[in-house]
Design a protein around this motif. Sequence first.
Motif, PDB file in Angstrom:
ATOM      1  N   ASP A  49       0.846  -1.186   0.000  1.00 59.74           N
ATOM      2  CA  ASP A  49       0.000   0.000   0.000  1.00 59.74           C
ATOM      3  C   ASP A  49       0.883   1.239   0.000  1.00 59.74           C
ATOM      4  N   LEU A  50       0.859   1.975  -1.110  1.00 61.50           N
ATOM      5  CA  LEU A  50       1.669   3.182  -1.249  1.00 61.50           C
ATOM      6  C   LEU A  50       1.208   4.306  -0.324  1.00 61.50           C
ATOM      7  N   GLY A  51      -0.023   4.247   0.142  1.00 60.45           N
ATOM      8  CA  GLY A  51      -0.583   5.298   0.986  1.00 60.45           C
ATOM      9  C   GLY A  51      -0.336   5.092   2.469  1.00 60.45           C
ATOM     10  N   ARG A  52       0.506   4.133   2.815  1.00 58.12           N
ATOM     11  CA  ARG A  52       0.780   3.835   4.228  1.00 58.12           C
ATOM     12  C   ARG A  52       2.280   3.758   4.445  1.00 58.12           C
ATOM     13  N   VAL A  63       3.305  -6.203   7.979  1.00 62.98           N
ATOM     14  CA  VAL A  63       3.629  -5.012   8.751  1.00 62.98           C
ATOM     15  C   VAL A  63       2.393  -4.403   9.384  1.00 62.98           C
ATOM     16  N   HIS A  64       2.622  -3.729  10.495  1.00 66.37           N
ATOM     17  CA  HIS A  64       1.627  -2.815  11.071  1.00 66.37           C
ATOM     18  C   HIS A  64       1.961  -1.471  10.464  1.00 66.37           C
ATOM     19  N   SER A  65       0.978  -0.824   9.863  1.00 67.87           N
ATOM     20  CA  SER A  65       1.248   0.430   9.170  1.00 67.87           C
ATOM     21  C   SER A  65       0.182   1.459   9.511  1.00 67.87           C
ATOM     22  N   LEU A  66       0.519   2.696   9.217  1.00 69.61           N
ATOM     23  CA  LEU A  66      -0.404   3.805   9.403  1.00 69.61           C
ATOM     24  C   LEU A  66      -0.502   4.584   8.104  1.00 69.61           C
ATOM     25  N   PRO A  67      -1.652   5.256   7.893  1.00 69.39           N
ATOM     26  CA  PRO A  67      -1.783   6.042   6.671  1.00 69.39           C
ATOM     27  C   PRO A  67      -0.845   7.239   6.688  1.00 69.39           C
ATOM     28  N   ILE A  68      -0.311   7.567   5.513  1.00 67.20           N
ATOM     29  CA  ILE A  68       0.529   8.752   5.393  1.00 67.20           C
ATOM     30  C   ILE A  68      -0.293   9.988   5.734  1.00 67.20           C
ATOM     31  N   ASP A  69      -1.529  10.046   5.255  1.00 70.29           N
ATOM     32  CA  ASP A  69      -2.451  11.133   5.575  1.00 70.29           C
ATOM     33  C   ASP A  69      -3.551  10.572   6.469  1.00 70.29           C
ATOM     34  N   PRO A  70      -3.468  10.775   7.786  1.00 67.89           N
ATOM     35  CA  PRO A  70      -4.444  10.178   8.696  1.00 67.89           C
ATOM     36  C   PRO A  70      -5.848  10.751   8.557  1.00 67.89           C
ATOM     37  N   LEU A  92      -6.374 -18.729  -7.135  1.00 72.20           N
ATOM     38  CA  LEU A  92      -5.457 -19.759  -6.625  1.00 72.20           C
ATOM     39  C   LEU A  92      -6.156 -20.960  -6.009  1.00 72.20           C
ATOM     40  N   GLY A  93      -7.375 -20.792  -5.538  1.00 71.37           N
ATOM     41  CA  GLY A  93      -8.095 -21.906  -4.906  1.00 71.37           C
ATOM     42  C   GLY A  93      -8.082 -23.182  -5.720  1.00 71.37           C
ATOM     43  N   PRO A  94      -8.450 -23.127  -6.992  1.00 74.05           N
ATOM     44  CA  PRO A  94      -8.489 -24.349  -7.813  1.00 74.05           C
ATOM     45  C   PRO A  94      -7.115 -24.950  -8.116  1.00 74.05           C
ATOM     46  N   THR A  95      -6.031 -24.211  -7.901  1.00 72.81           N
ATOM     47  CA  THR A  95      -4.701 -24.719  -8.277  1.00 72.81           C
ATOM     48  C   THR A  95      -4.154 -25.741  -7.297  1.00 72.81           C
ATOM     49  N   GLY A  96      -4.639 -25.728  -6.053  1.00 71.65           N
ATOM     50  CA  GLY A  96      -4.119 -26.638  -5.041  1.00 71.65           C
ATOM     51  C   GLY A  96      -2.783 -26.213  -4.454  1.00 71.65           C
ATOM     52  N   VAL A  97      -2.278 -25.061  -4.847  1.00 72.63           N
ATOM     53  CA  VAL A  97      -1.001 -24.553  -4.335  1.00 72.63           C
ATOM     54  C   VAL A  97      -1.213 -23.955  -2.956  1.00 72.63           C
ATOM     55  N   ARG A  98      -0.292 -24.224  -2.051  1.00 75.49           N
ATOM     56  CA  ARG A  98      -0.335 -23.627  -0.715  1.00 75.49           C
ATOM     57  C   ARG A  98       0.043 -22.153  -0.850  1.00 75.49           C
ATOM     58  N   TRP A  99      -0.795 -21.257  -0.287  1.00 76.19           N
ATOM     59  CA  TRP A  99      -0.547 -19.834  -0.431  1.00 76.19           C
ATOM     60  C   TRP A  99      -1.012 -19.074   0.801  1.00 76.19           C
ATOM     61  N   SER A 100      -0.483 -17.858   0.922  1.00 76.57           N
ATOM     62  CA  SER A 100      -0.874 -16.965   2.009  1.00 76.57           C
ATOM     63  C   SER A 100      -0.718 -15.534   1.521  1.00 76.57           C
ATOM     64  N   VAL A 101      -1.167 -14.594   2.325  1.00 76.32           N
ATOM     65  CA  VAL A 101      -1.098 -13.172   1.945  1.00 76.32           C
ATOM     66  C   VAL A 101      -0.325 -12.391   3.003  1.00 76.32           C
ATOM     67  N   ARG A 102       0.256 -11.281   2.556  1.00 71.74           N
ATOM     68  CA  ARG A 102       0.947 -10.350   3.455  1.00 71.74           C
ATOM     69  C   ARG A 102       0.613  -8.931   3.014  1.00 71.74           C
ATOM     70  N   SER A 103       0.371  -8.074   3.984  1.00 70.39           N
ATOM     71  CA  SER A 103       0.176  -6.647   3.734  1.00 70.39           C
ATOM     72  C   SER A 103       1.475  -5.921   4.018  1.00 70.39           C
ATOM     73  N   LEU A 104       1.868  -5.067   3.084  1.00 68.04           N
ATOM     74  CA  LEU A 104       3.084  -4.282   3.232  1.00 68.04           C
ATOM     75  C   LEU A 104       2.748  -2.818   2.999  1.00 68.04           C
ATOM     76  N   ALA A 105       3.702  -1.948   3.277  1.00 67.78           N
ATOM     77  CA  ALA A 105       3.482  -0.515   3.104  1.00 67.78           C
ATOM     78  C   ALA A 105       4.746   0.142   2.567  1.00 67.78           C
ATOM     79  N   GLY A 106       4.553   1.250   1.851  1.00 72.03           N
ATOM     80  CA  GLY A 106       5.687   2.037   1.389  1.00 72.03           C
ATOM     81  C   GLY A 106       6.005   1.839  -0.074  1.00 72.03           C
TER      82      GLY A 106
END
Length: 174
Positions: A49-52, A63-70, A92-106
């Motif tokens: 997220d470019l806005g955090r 990451v724990h992030s905060l908005p650049i403009d609160p 990805l559900g139908p592919t059977g591949v193990r997956w996860s998500v991550r939120s990043l900032a900057g």
Amino acid sequence: MTDHTPSRPGGYARVILVGVEGGRPDAVLLSAAELARDLGCELVCAHVDLGRYTVEERPDGSVHSLPIDPDLPELDEEGFDPALAAEIERVLGPTGVRWSVRSLAGEPARALGHLANTLNARMIIVGTHEAGLRRGMREFFRSSVAVHLAHRQHRPVLVIPLSPVTDDSALPWE
């Protein structure tokens, strides 16, 4: 979404990192899933997220992030975008591949490179710019996440073409 418990204490055994954005073609996720399956790796889907900005990094690399403009109400929520998570699940559900998500900032290349180091990812996968975007060459290379990644860290960067051009067509930066 599949379980994202570390494969071994203290880290992930074999990970491929893929940068994701909402509303993008499925080609990047599908190619990443195919490669992850072929290599026996978990696929970690990261959205930057470019806005955090990052306040704290969690052990899983998110990451724990905060908005650049609160003052912007739409940026008050932290966490992975539920609509993007549903889009990833659909692909990805139908592919059977193990997956996860991550939120990043900057800045995307820095954030993805840092997460790749944290997870000891085997590679980073990103998509190209859309071919319809016409910019100068300097702007193309300045804004290219793949170019920045290729010069800022040691692991391979795989770039999936989203809208390849034919031999006689202008390139995105022309």
